[in-house]
Design a protein around this motif. Sequence first.
Motif, mmCIF file in Angstrom:
data_model
loop_
_atom_site.group_PDB
_atom_site.id
_atom_site.type_symbol
_atom_site.label_atom_id
_atom_site.label_comp_id
_atom_site.label_asym_id
_atom_site.label_seq_id
_atom_site.Cartn_x
_atom_site.Cartn_y
_atom_site.Cartn_z
ATOM 1 N N GLN A 179 1.129 -1.057 -0.257
ATOM 2 C CA GLN A 179 -0.218 0.567 0.427
ATOM 3 C C GLN A 179 0.674 1.631 0.202
ATOM 4 O OE1 GLN A 179 -3.758 0.280 2.905
ATOM 5 N NE2 GLN A 179 -2.725 -1.965 2.970
ATOM 6 N N ASN A 180 1.728 1.111 0.949
ATOM 7 C CA ASN A 180 2.760 2.245 0.456
ATOM 8 C C ASN A 180 3.210 2.889 -0.626
ATOM 9 O OD1 ASN A 180 1.504 2.753 3.686
ATOM 10 N ND2 ASN A 180 4.256 1.441 4.560
ATOM 11 N N ARG A 181 3.961 1.441 -1.592
ATOM 12 C CA ARG A 181 4.362 1.830 -2.305
ATOM 13 C C ARG A 181 3.551 2.390 -3.417
ATOM 14 N NH1 ARG A 181 6.648 -3.259 -1.944
ATOM 15 N NH2 ARG A 181 5.535 -4.488 -2.676
ATOM 16 N N ARG A 182 3.056 3.152 -4.108
ATOM 17 C CA ARG A 182 2.319 4.253 -4.466
ATOM 18 C C ARG A 182 2.674 5.605 -5.593
ATOM 19 N NH1 ARG A 182 2.324 6.086 0.525
ATOM 20 N NH2 ARG A 182 0.755 8.345 1.066
ATOM 21 N N VAL A 183 1.840 6.227 -5.978
ATOM 22 C CA VAL A 183 1.596 7.896 -6.391
ATOM 23 C C VAL A 183 0.584 8.366 -6.129
ATOM 24 C CG1 VAL A 183 2.283 9.143 -8.625
ATOM 25 C CG2 VAL A 183 3.934 6.750 -8.495
ATOM 26 N N ASP A 184 0.502 9.525 -6.247
ATOM 27 C CA ASP A 184 -0.753 10.429 -5.495
ATOM 28 C C ASP A 184 -0.559 11.532 -6.262
ATOM 29 O OD1 ASP A 184 -1.396 8.849 -3.353
ATOM 30 O OD2 ASP A 184 -0.677 9.859 -2.169
ATOM 31 N N ILE A 185 -2.062 11.644 -7.057
ATOM 32 C CA ILE A 185 -2.148 12.868 -8.259
ATOM 33 C C ILE A 185 -3.100 13.918 -6.900
ATOM 34 C CG2 ILE A 185 -2.819 13.406 -9.831
ATOM 35 C CD1 ILE A 185 -1.680 10.807 -11.172
ATOM 36 N N VAL A 186 -2.585 14.869 -6.872
ATOM 37 C CA VAL A 186 -3.600 15.907 -5.695
ATOM 38 C C VAL A 186 -4.087 17.247 -7.138
ATOM 39 C CG1 VAL A 186 -3.507 17.357 -4.115
ATOM 40 C CG2 VAL A 186 -3.247 15.698 -3.781
ATOM 41 N N ILE A 187 -5.069 17.278 -7.667
ATOM 42 C CA ILE A 187 -5.290 18.386 -7.894
ATOM 43 C C ILE A 187 -6.192 19.587 -7.240
ATOM 44 C CG2 ILE A 187 -6.955 18.387 -10.267
ATOM 45 C CD1 ILE A 187 -7.522 15.159 -10.585
ATOM 46 N N LYS A 188 -5.619 20.361 -7.508
ATOM 47 C CA LYS A 188 -5.911 21.842 -6.534
ATOM 48 C C LYS A 188 -6.416 22.910 -7.948
ATOM 49 C CE LYS A 188 -3.514 23.072 -3.420
ATOM 50 N NZ LYS A 188 -1.978 22.888 -2.523
ATOM 51 N N PRO A 189 -8.222 23.348 -7.236
ATOM 52 C CA PRO A 189 -8.494 24.430 -7.810
ATOM 53 C C PRO A 189 -7.860 25.277 -7.521
ATOM 54 C CG PRO A 189 -9.613 23.909 -6.410
ATOM 55 C CD PRO A 189 -8.645 22.926 -6.122
ATOM 56 N N VAL A 190 -7.801 26.285 -8.857
ATOM 57 C CA VAL A 190 -6.904 27.979 -9.585
ATOM 58 C C VAL A 190 -8.983 28.820 -8.566
ATOM 59 C CG1 VAL A 190 -5.777 28.793 -10.290
ATOM 60 C CG2 VAL A 190 -5.486 26.502 -10.239
ATOM 61 N N ILE A 191 -8.290 28.874 -7.008
ATOM 62 C CA ILE A 191 -9.070 29.939 -7.401
ATOM 63 C C ILE A 191 -8.941 31.041 -7.171
ATOM 64 C CG2 ILE A 191 -10.936 30.522 -5.178
ATOM 65 C CD1 ILE A 191 -10.137 27.711 -4.450
ATOM 66 N N GLU A 192 -10.152 32.277 -7.755
ATOM 67 C CA GLU A 192 -9.720 33.945 -8.259
ATOM 68 C C GLU A 192 -9.723 33.952 -6.354
ATOM 69 O OE1 GLU A 192 -13.447 35.591 -9.520
ATOM 70 O OE2 GLU A 192 -12.858 34.761 -11.723
ATOM 71 N N GLY A 193 -8.474 34.734 -6.256
ATOM 72 C CA GLY A 193 -7.706 35.702 -4.815
ATOM 73 C C GLY A 193 -7.858 34.651 -4.409
ATOM 74 N N GLN A 194 -7.230 33.735 -4.532
ATOM 75 C CA GLN A 194 -6.499 32.669 -3.865
ATOM 76 C C GLN A 194 -5.279 31.714 -4.567
ATOM 77 O OE1 GLN A 194 -9.107 30.085 -1.086
ATOM 78 N NE2 GLN A 194 -10.306 31.652 -1.810
ATOM 79 N N GLU A 195 -4.976 32.457 -6.162
ATOM 80 C CA GLU A 195 -4.501 31.249 -7.421
ATOM 81 C C GLU A 195 -3.068 30.803 -6.574
ATOM 82 O OE1 GLU A 195 -5.006 34.416 -7.688
ATOM 83 O OE2 GLU A 195 -5.978 34.625 -9.239
ATOM 84 N N GLN A 196 -2.272 31.615 -5.617
ATOM 85 C CA GLN A 196 -0.647 30.463 -4.813
ATOM 86 C C GLN A 196 -1.387 29.348 -4.667
ATOM 87 O OE1 GLN A 196 1.505 33.924 -2.924
ATOM 88 N NE2 GLN A 196 3.112 32.162 -2.409
ATOM 89 N N GLN A 197 -2.131 28.907 -3.657
ATOM 90 C CA GLN A 197 -2.346 28.005 -2.923
ATOM 91 C C GLN A 197 -2.429 26.253 -3.494
ATOM 92 O OE1 GLN A 197 -6.143 29.090 -0.344
ATOM 93 N NE2 GLN A 197 -5.398 30.311 0.342
ATOM 94 N N ALA A 198 -3.511 27.130 -5.170
ATOM 95 C CA ALA A 198 -3.002 26.480 -5.873
ATOM 96 C C ALA A 198 -1.662 25.440 -5.695
ATOM 97 C CB ALA A 198 -3.633 26.460 -7.095
ATOM 98 N N ALA A 199 -0.996 26.616 -6.145
ATOM 99 C CA ALA A 199 0.512 25.527 -6.403
ATOM 100 C C ALA A 199 1.742 25.541 -4.944
ATOM 101 C CB ALA A 199 1.720 26.570 -7.602
ATOM 102 N N GLU A 200 0.608 25.321 -4.366
ATOM 103 C CA GLU A 200 1.853 25.073 -2.954
ATOM 104 C C GLU A 200 1.609 23.481 -3.012
ATOM 105 O OE1 GLU A 200 -0.305 27.287 0.302
ATOM 106 O OE2 GLU A 200 0.573 28.784 -0.471
ATOM 107 N N PRO A 201 2.673 23.197 -2.554
ATOM 108 C CA PRO A 201 2.517 21.701 -2.584
ATOM 109 C C PRO A 201 1.854 20.905 -1.227
ATOM 110 C CG PRO A 201 4.795 22.489 -2.098
ATOM 111 C CD PRO A 201 3.915 23.331 -2.306
ATOM 112 N N PRO A 202 1.432 20.121 -1.652
ATOM 113 C CA PRO A 202 0.021 19.283 -0.865
ATOM 114 C C PRO A 202 0.412 18.788 0.484
ATOM 115 C CG PRO A 202 0.072 18.092 -3.136
ATOM 116 C CD PRO A 202 1.480 19.131 -2.899
ATOM 117 N N PRO A 203 -0.589 19.062 1.289
ATOM 118 C CA PRO A 203 0.403 18.546 2.811
ATOM 119 C C PRO A 203 0.201 16.937 3.456
ATOM 120 C CG PRO A 203 -1.776 18.603 2.640
ATOM 121 C CD PRO A 203 -1.791 19.107 1.889
#
Length: 232
Positions: free
Chosen positions: A204-228
Amino acid sequence: MKKQVLISAVIASAIVLGGCATDDPNKRAKRGALLGAIGGAAIGQMAGKDTKSTMIGAAVGAIAGGAVGTYMDKQAAELEEQLAAERARDELQIQRLSDNALKIGIASDVSFDVDSATLKPNAQATFTRIAEVLKDYDSTIIHVVGHTDSTGSAEYNQNLSERRASSVVSTLTGNGVKPARLRQEGRGEAEPIASNDTKAGRTQNRRVDIVIKPVIEGQEQQAAEPPPYLGA
């Protein structure tokens, strides 16, 4: 200052567009792409956004805050439909995260051979279907994160996780996802979702995660920040 930015953008577009050959069959497409990028950058500067937000705004369109939920719901539904066979075989999971992001967790064992960063043919087909959906929902930034189990040295696992993430990114861009929307990283053995003391857990630990973050008006930079943290 705002006027100077706008004037500079207009001058730059005029110079470049004026230099396009009149018989260039792709002139219209080039002109649209150029104006979109320059316009996004100018608007970003005029709104007082920082450099990262400006770059993101120029690369993709932002979503109005009230429309984000619906936008991501539709994207999740299409991913679930396209990946129904893989989900039935328990090869991947699609999850909604708390910040309107989506996570596709894909088992490495069905994607790569042991100690390999080359995608298997069936995995190529899976990531191709993922790319087909992601292309249609381009107001997002896509983070590809590789993970390993704890077998072997931490340094080796870190490198392997990075190479596997890179392979997935190459496949997505090769199937039409814009490189400007993609971020990649490896997290090695640092974020397990199960115990590394058992074979099943290591799988289970051997995996690839794809995290899709929306680009929201006024919060654009948050989309580019690495996932937690993506572990259990």
